[in-house]
Every structure is written in structure tokens, then in C-alpha cells.
Design a protein around this motif. Structure first.
Motif: not given
Length: 284
Positions: A222-237
Motif C-alpha cells: 500500500m502507498i502510505e504517507p512517507g512513501t517516496e519512490c519506487l525503483i524498477l531496474a534490470s540487473d545491470g543496475l
């Protein structure tokens, strides 16, 4: 657009070339929320064409807004990843139980999509693809699923939390061996299924499918107060950055596209040689 640019796009479409980078951004249309996303893809130093594909968009479905985000990291060719980009979300949203039993619907769609990929093996080739998908429902509910080692990480109050599961062969050795396969562990190399693939779950890979799963791990956040960001990335990162390092490096960046580019640039500066694809979703 120049003639050279048009030729390059034709080459990419035909699978005989790849752009060195791609980027983009978008935002939610929900009036009571300020949610933006940005993405960046950078081709690695390998000789083959770019094998990563990204989906990042908001879409109105019925009376809801869905944020659809995904990274598909192909191997042994890019055709399976390209197919997933075009079909996986479509298959998920056509599941009759999507709104009532979302987790089951996603698992079923992953399974059916993999079956279709295997049926098209002559057309799509012998390769495969990992996947991490995230569906944001009305800016409030996040459903993440994955097979393979592309990763989803959410930041809440400055703390990184991994939502996906890295499906490493060593982690699933007993399951692979029970199916008649084996996990190699040669010095100087990573563990591999049947000595070939460095992930225990993936779409496609017909020759390994008897020992390889395409069942995703699914989690609801759940997206709650305090949620800042979401990162999706491949294993290259993720090969060169920890979850917390990634979060810490972009917390001060308010523009999602700039944040995604910053992560890609940081991975390059840390000598990542793989294709790098990254999506950042900012909850302002």
C-alpha cells in the motif's frame, strides 16, 4: 527526424541494431495525487543488440487509473522481451479475476503468456527474458510481480525495501534438481541452471523449461504517507548498487526522469557492462 534516425529505428525494429539509450517520462492524472514517472535505458558494452524493454505509462481502465510499469531483460536475443512488452499487461488486464483476485490473475497471466511464448518458439527464437512488473491502482495499491533478477525497490521514509525476489539458481537448487536439472558452480562464474542460465525463473528458454519456472512471486504494497519512490531496474543496475545505495542516490532528485538517468549514469560510473534499464516512480 533525419534519414539516419529513421534507418536506426528500422534496424532496431528488425532486431539488427539498437539505440544506445532511450528515456521518457509521464504523470498521473489523478487530481488529488502528484505521481510522476521517468525511465532510462542504456545499452551495455556487449556486441549484441539492446535486449532490455520498458513499459511505463498510466492508463484509464473502467473507473480506475492504473500505472503500468515493467522491465523485461532478454537473453539470447530480444524477441521474447519485445513480445512481453506488447502482450503481458494486456493478458493480465484481460484476466476475469483481475479486480477481485489480482494476485491469482497475475500468476495465471504469467503462466499463460509463457505458454504462448513457448508455442511461438520458432518465431521468437530459443531465448528468454526475466520480468518485473508493477501495477499501481488509483495511486494507492501497488502490486509487484517478478521472475528472474530484475528488481523492484520501494523507499519509505528513506528506507529501501525490496518488493521482488531475486530468483538465483543456488537459491532454488533443490527445486531444479527435483525436476531433473542441476546447478553448476564453476570457479569464476555465477551459478547457472544446467550450466547455462544465471536465473532460476524466466519466460521462454524452451530448451531449459523442464527445469526452469515462470511462476512469479507476487506482493501487494500500500502507498502510505512517507512513501517516496519506487525503483524498477534490470540487473545491470543491481550488480553494482545495493537497494539502499540506489535509494540514497536519488532521494534529493524531484524529477523522476532525472532520477532514472542519474541511476543509469551511476551504474555506468561503477563499470556496469550489462544493459541498464531503470524506471523511477515518484510519490510527491
Amino acid at each position: 527526424m533525419t534519414g539516419k534516425d529513421i534507418l536506426q529505428k528500422i534496424k532496431v525494429k528488425a532486431g539488427i541494431g539498437s539505440s544506445t539509450s532511450d528515456t521518457g517520462k509521464g504523470k498521473s492524472k489523478l487530481s488529488d495525487r502528484h505521481i510522476t514517472h521517468g525511465f532510462q535505458l542504456v545499452k551495455g558494452k556487449s556486441n549484441h543488440a539492446m535486449e532490455d524493454y520498458v513499459v511505463a505509462k498510466f492508463k484509464k481502465v473502467n473507473d480506475s487509473e492504473l500505472g503500468l510499469f515493467a522491465i523485461f531483460d532478454g537473453h539470447l536475443g530480444h524477441d521474447v522481451a519485445d513480445y512481453l512488452k506488447s502482450h503481458l499487461f494486456e493478458n493480465i488486464l484481460h484476466e476475469p479475476d483481475f479486480w477481485t483476485k489480482t494476485e491469482d490473475a497475475i500468476k495465471n497471466a504469467y503462466k499463460e503468456t509463457d505458454t504462448k511464448i513457448l508455442e511461438k518458439a520458432v518465431e521468437l527464437g530459443r531465448g528468454g527474458s526475466t520480468a518485473v512488473t508493477a501495477i499501481l491502482v488509483d495511486g494507492e495499491k501497488l502490486v509487484v510481480a517478478n521472475v528472474g533478477d530484475s528488481r523492484a525497490v520501494i523507499c519509505k521514509d528513506g528506507v529501501a525495501k525490496q518488493l521482488s525476489v531475486d530468483h538465483e539458481p543456488r537459491r532454488e537448487r533443490k527445486i531444479i534438481e527435483k525436476k531433473g536439472g542441476f546447478v553448476s558452480n564453476l570457479p569464476g562464474d555465477v551459478p547457472r541452471v544446467d550450466g547455462q542460465l544465471a536465473v532460476a525463473r524466466a519466460f521462454g528458454d524452451r530448451s531449459l523449461k523442464m527445469h526452469l519456472s515462470s511462476e512469479p512471486d507476487v506482493v501487494v504494497e500500500m502507498i502510505e504517507p512517507g512513501t517516496e519512490c519506487l525503483i524498477l531496474a534490470s540487473d545491470g543496475l543491481w550488480k553494482v548498487m545495493s537497494n539502499q545505495e540506489a535509494v540514497d542516490s536519488i532521494r534529493h532528485i524531484k524529477d523522476a526522469q532525472s532520477a532514472a538517468k542519474h541511476l543509469s549514469d551511476e551504474a555506468l560510473s561503477r563499470k556496469s557492462k550489462d544493459d541498464i534499464s531503470c524506471i523511477v516512480v515518484c510519490f510527491h
